[in-house]
Design a protein around this motif. Structure first.
Motif, mmCIF file in Angstrom:
data_model
loop_
_atom_site.group_PDB
_atom_site.id
_atom_site.type_symbol
_atom_site.label_atom_id
_atom_site.label_comp_id
_atom_site.label_asym_id
_atom_site.label_seq_id
_atom_site.Cartn_x
_atom_site.Cartn_y
_atom_site.Cartn_z
ATOM 1 N N GLN A 110 121.658 -38.800 -88.651
ATOM 2 C CA GLN A 110 121.515 -40.244 -88.484
ATOM 3 C C GLN A 110 120.133 -40.525 -87.908
ATOM 4 O O GLN A 110 119.959 -40.635 -86.711
ATOM 5 C CB GLN A 110 122.600 -40.770 -87.535
ATOM 6 C CG GLN A 110 124.006 -40.475 -87.975
ATOM 7 C CD GLN A 110 124.390 -41.249 -89.206
ATOM 8 O OE1 GLN A 110 123.898 -42.353 -89.438
ATOM 9 N NE2 GLN A 110 125.256 -40.668 -90.024
ATOM 10 N N THR A 111 119.157 -40.651 -88.803
ATOM 11 C CA THR A 111 117.796 -40.844 -88.322
ATOM 12 C C THR A 111 117.498 -42.289 -87.997
ATOM 13 O O THR A 111 116.574 -42.584 -87.256
ATOM 14 C CB THR A 111 116.791 -40.405 -89.389
ATOM 15 O OG1 THR A 111 117.137 -41.087 -90.587
ATOM 16 C CG2 THR A 111 116.855 -38.916 -89.601
ATOM 17 N N GLY A 112 118.277 -43.194 -88.602
ATOM 18 C CA GLY A 112 117.960 -44.599 -88.407
ATOM 19 C C GLY A 112 116.950 -45.096 -89.427
ATOM 20 O O GLY A 112 116.670 -46.284 -89.508
ATOM 21 N N TYR A 113 116.380 -44.186 -90.240
ATOM 22 C CA TYR A 113 115.416 -44.613 -91.260
ATOM 23 C C TYR A 113 116.154 -45.083 -92.492
ATOM 24 O O TYR A 113 116.906 -44.329 -93.106
ATOM 25 C CB TYR A 113 114.482 -43.456 -91.621
ATOM 26 C CG TYR A 113 113.600 -43.050 -90.469
ATOM 27 C CD1 TYR A 113 112.748 -43.986 -89.878
ATOM 28 C CD2 TYR A 113 113.611 -41.753 -89.995
ATOM 29 C CE1 TYR A 113 111.947 -43.622 -88.821
ATOM 30 C CE2 TYR A 113 112.810 -41.387 -88.943
ATOM 31 C CZ TYR A 113 111.978 -42.330 -88.353
ATOM 32 O OH TYR A 113 111.201 -41.983 -87.307
ATOM 33 N N ARG A 134 115.142 -45.545 -95.353
ATOM 34 C CA ARG A 134 114.777 -44.833 -96.591
ATOM 35 C C ARG A 134 115.576 -43.554 -96.743
ATOM 36 O O ARG A 134 115.943 -43.149 -97.841
ATOM 37 C CB ARG A 134 113.290 -44.521 -96.581
ATOM 38 C CG ARG A 134 112.476 -45.817 -96.651
ATOM 39 C CD ARG A 134 111.022 -45.537 -96.668
ATOM 40 N NE ARG A 134 110.597 -44.778 -95.511
ATOM 41 C CZ ARG A 134 109.682 -43.819 -95.555
ATOM 42 N NH1 ARG A 134 109.140 -43.483 -96.711
ATOM 43 N NH2 ARG A 134 109.327 -43.204 -94.470
ATOM 44 N N LEU A 187 121.257 -42.473 -103.168
ATOM 45 C CA LEU A 187 120.779 -42.095 -104.509
ATOM 46 C C LEU A 187 121.298 -40.719 -104.895
ATOM 47 O O LEU A 187 121.821 -40.521 -106.004
ATOM 48 C CB LEU A 187 119.246 -42.098 -104.528
ATOM 49 C CG LEU A 187 118.640 -41.806 -105.907
ATOM 50 C CD1 LEU A 187 118.890 -42.962 -106.868
ATOM 51 C CD2 LEU A 187 117.153 -41.501 -105.822
ATOM 52 N N ALA A 227 118.836 -44.478 -98.019
ATOM 53 C CA ALA A 227 118.714 -44.800 -99.445
ATOM 54 C C ALA A 227 118.694 -43.532 -100.273
ATOM 55 O O ALA A 227 119.354 -43.438 -101.314
ATOM 56 C CB ALA A 227 117.444 -45.612 -99.676
ATOM 57 N N LEU A 228 117.987 -42.543 -99.765
ATOM 58 C CA LEU A 228 117.923 -41.269 -100.488
ATOM 59 C C LEU A 228 119.311 -40.655 -100.595
ATOM 60 O O LEU A 228 119.711 -40.145 -101.656
ATOM 61 C CB LEU A 228 116.973 -40.314 -99.766
ATOM 62 C CG LEU A 228 116.823 -38.942 -100.411
ATOM 63 C CD1 LEU A 228 116.250 -39.067 -101.815
ATOM 64 C CD2 LEU A 228 115.979 -38.015 -99.574
#
Lengths: 99, 649
Positions: free
Chosen positions: B622-625, B627, B634, B630-631
């Motif tokens: 859980q980085t908080g990023y 993106r 995907l 999203a990756l």
């Protein structure tokens, strides 16, 4: 008319959009890339609609546009708010979810 | 050996005594039965609850309640003896205690010949000792509290003997244990005394455990714990069950009556004030085990195995106590060891079955007089000698304490069994019954009589005869009449009780309806047995005379032989308990604590650490990023699409 070309364009647009979402930090650009992906989908829908000779794909494309419009409203509002509080439009600065 | 009894005799006894007396509901004077217990209980409540307000009259209040109890008991005794023999059992149902379906526990009292005897002993001797305590505890600023505890004890002990079911008896049983604990630790500012109190309480718990399990087994087997129902149903139960109940009751008796293997507390219990030693640890409470076995005679008569165990415990304790008594220099501990030994006699007697119950109770009564009298005498000596208890620091006191000397001396003649003093009648009868049962039990009782004569003569000589070995600041004097009065009355009992109870078979006829009685048939003529016993007693006295009167008594303890040293150390009873129970117990608890810390807590700890560590790792995902999420989406979508395509293909 060759549907493959439309589908290929659609796939390319989607890939470009996805890549943009994953790689760009600017929230506005990420947002535009999301729009790009949605429109890539729309193109695919319309192509399939034409291919199959019915109107269902066209209908779904309209729905997608409505959803996209709504998303723009909410998304832009969020981006504006984030920019106001953080003085930054970078998606990497909004990482509080981690905590 | 019990089995060697003629079958017809055992059968007769079983028929004659198991059912016991049919109790009639209390009416008339007998409806006052509850008052006997209520008076001392009220006294205890007043004295303990109202604090220092009763300081000035508290001791007389304590005496008055016991005196009232004694008066009622005496009246009811006279009423009861006026009844025809088969109607001498009266029960009084006070209230229903725990009514739950089939489980009916009643608070009900039973006055029959056996409990009457005990009630008279407890209130009578109790009254004398209460009076004595008024003077003995005169200088103690907690005298009121002392009398509160004493009254509590008397109430509990009366409840114990008057209960008409085992559950209520258990309440009294615990009550006397509590009172004993409180009184042994009465001077608990001294840590040694407080420890002695705790020891007495804890050792007693072991016995109490036996009684509680016995009651549970009884309820499981008979569906009741009322005496009448249990005894009526006992003949239908299997011998194994009865033996189990008998052994559990024996364990209970061992705890309360300080019998081997639960003997260790009694000698330390002498830490309490001397009147306590006289009343609780000589005359009454320690005889509760004898009462329990006698009361349960219907069970024991049908369980020869349990009876044999009772006799063995009695023989071992009798000799054990006698040997310890020979080496103790502390006058109270010598008397305490003697108490153990004498209770051993009683336990033997009641273990012999219908030939012995009556004599066990007779010895209990005479012992109640002479041993209480001697304890009071010892208290009187200590009173005059600055609370010195070491007999090596006594000597030559007979001139200065003539009344104490005379009363103690009469008790002495009674305990060693010189005719016509009371111990002679009761002890001789026990020896006869023991011989009638088997040679080894009889021989042991005669031997113990000799040892008794030895150690009691030793106490007598070291205290009252010989040169004065006093400390410099000792100014011995006779005690006040409040103390000598009870001593004189108890001495009268020491002289006359035996003859009164034995002649005309008074006690036999009185107790027979409850305990049953079979005339013992010893293998020798009675005069021969008496002659042998007296000869052995004479030898004991002679040896003591040669050792302590013909030779000077050193005023410090000499090194002593191996046996003497062992006896001084209570025959290593404490060392045994320590090695066999305490140390393994401590190791066990330590192991369990270790197990708990390492294995139980360890398992919990490892699980928690694993989950914690794992989640710490997972958390990094859980980085908080946005993106990276999203990756992930995907990748998931691609995976789903790939899976769909694969299935299609």
């Amino acid at each position: 008319m060759n549907p493959d070309a439309y589908l290929a364009v659609s796939a390319m647009l989607f890939a470009i959009g996805a890549t943009g979402v994953l790689l760009r930090r600017n929230a506005i650009v990420v947002f535009m890339c999301v729009e790009l992906m949605l429109n890539a989908c729309n193109l695919a829908f319309v192509s399939f609609s034409r291919l199959n000779g019915n109107l269902e794909g066209q209908t779904v494309a309209f729905f997608v546009m409505v959803v996209a419009a709504a998303e723009v409203v909410v998304g832009l509002a969020i981006i504006v708010q984030i920019f106001r509080t953080r003085r930054s439009a970078s998606v990497d600065d909004a990482n509080l979810l981690r905590h | 050996m019990i089995g060697s009894l003629p079958a017809s005799l055992s059968g007769l006894a079983a028929e004659g005594s198991t059912a016991g007396l049919e109790a009639t509901p209390a009416s008339g004077a007998f409806s006052l039965m509850w008052v006997i217990i209520a008076l001392p209980l009220l006294g205890a409540l007043l004295l303990l609850a109202f604090g220092r307000r009763f300081d000035r009259i508290g001791h007389w209040l304590g005496v008055a309640t016991v005196a009232g109890s004694f008066a009622v008991a005496l009246w009811l005794f006279l009423e009861l003896s006026a009844q025809p023999e088969e109607e001498r059992a009266v029960s009084q149902q006070l209230w229903s205690w725990i009514p739950v379906g089939d489980f009916q526990a009643d608070v009900a009292l039973l006055l029959d010949p056996l409990s009457t005897v005990f009630v008279l002993l407890i209130t009578g001797v109790g009254l004398l000792i209460h009076i004595y305590s008024v003077a003995y505890m005169d200088h103690d600023r907690d005298r009121r509290r002392f009398f509160g505890y004493m009254n509590l004890f008397v109430a509990a002990m009366l409840l114990l003997v008057l209960a008409d079911n085992y559950l209520l008896l258990y309440v009294g049983w615990e009550g006397v244990g509590l009172a004993s604990y409180l009184l042994i630790g009465f001077w608990n500012q001294n840590p040694v005394y407080a420890t002695a109190a705790k020891k007495a309480f804890i050792v007693n718990r072991v016995g109490d455990f036996g009684l509680s399990v016995a009651i549970m087994v009884m309820f499981a087997t008979f569906g009741s714990f009322a005496f009448s129902e249990v005894f009526a149903a006992a003949p239908d139960a299997s011998e194994t069950t009865l033996t189990v109940i008998g052994l559990l009751l024996l364990l209970a008796a061992c705890g309360k009556s300080a019998q081997v293997p639960l003997q260790s507390w009694l000698l330390d219990a002498m830490a309490g004030p001397t009147p306590v030693s006289a009343l609780i640890h000589a005359a009454t409470m320690v005889t509760a085990g004898v009462y329990l076995i006698t009361r349960s005679n219907a069970i024991f008569d049908l369980a020869p195995g349990a009876q044999l165990a009772v006799v063995i415990v009695g023989v071992v304790t009798m000799l054990f106590g006698a040997v310890i008594g020979c080496a103790k220099d502390d006058i109270k501990k010598a008397l305490a060891a003697s108490t153990m030994s004498q209770i051993g006699y009683m336990i033997i007697a009641v273990g012999l079955g219908p030939i012995g119950y009556v004599f066990g109770i007779m010895h209990l009564l005479t012992h109640g007089f002479f041993k209480a009298g001697m304890f009071l005498g010892a208290g009187s000596v200590m009173h005059g000698m600055n609370d010195q208890v070491d007999m090596r620091k006594y000597g030559g006191l007979r001139a200065l304490m003539p009344i104490t000397f005379a009363t103690f001396g009469l008790g002495y003649l009674a305990i060693i069994g010189i005719p016509p003093f009371s111990g002679f009648f009761s002890k001789d009868k026990i020896i006869e019954s023991a011989l009638a049962d088997s040679w080894w039990v009889g021989g042991a009782t005669i031997l113990a009589a000799g040892i008794t004569a030895f150690y009691m003569t030793r106490v007598m000589i070291m205290t009252f005869f010989g040169p004065r070995r006093w400390e410099d600041d000792a100014h011995p004097h006779e005690s006040p009449s409040l103390m000598t009065g009870p001593m004189i009355l108890l001495a009268v009992g020491s002289v006359g009780a035996g003859a009164f109870l034995a002649l005309g078979n008074r006690l036999e006829l009185w107790l027979e309806p409850v305990t049953g009685f079979t005339e013992p048939v010893p293998p020798l003529p009675i005069w021969v047995i008496t002659g042998i016993t007296l000869a052995v007693v004479g030898i004991g006295v002679l040896i003591a005379y040669l050792q302590y009167a013909a030779r000077p008594v050193p005023d410090t303890q000499p090194a002593g032989s191996l046996v003497t040293v062992a006896a001084r150390n209570d025959l290593y009873g404490d060392a045994f308990n320590e090695a066999v129970f305490m140390r393994p117990g401590m190791h066990l608890t330590r192991t369990l604590v270790f197990f708990d810390n390492k294995v139980v807590d360890g398992a919990v700890g490892v699980t928690a650490a694993t989950i914690g560590g794992l989640s710490g790792r997972m958390r990094r995902l859980q980085t908080g990023y946005v993106r990276s999420y999203a990756l992930t989406i995907l990748a998931g979508a691609v995976a789903v699409a790939a899976a769909v395509l694969l299935v299609r293909l």
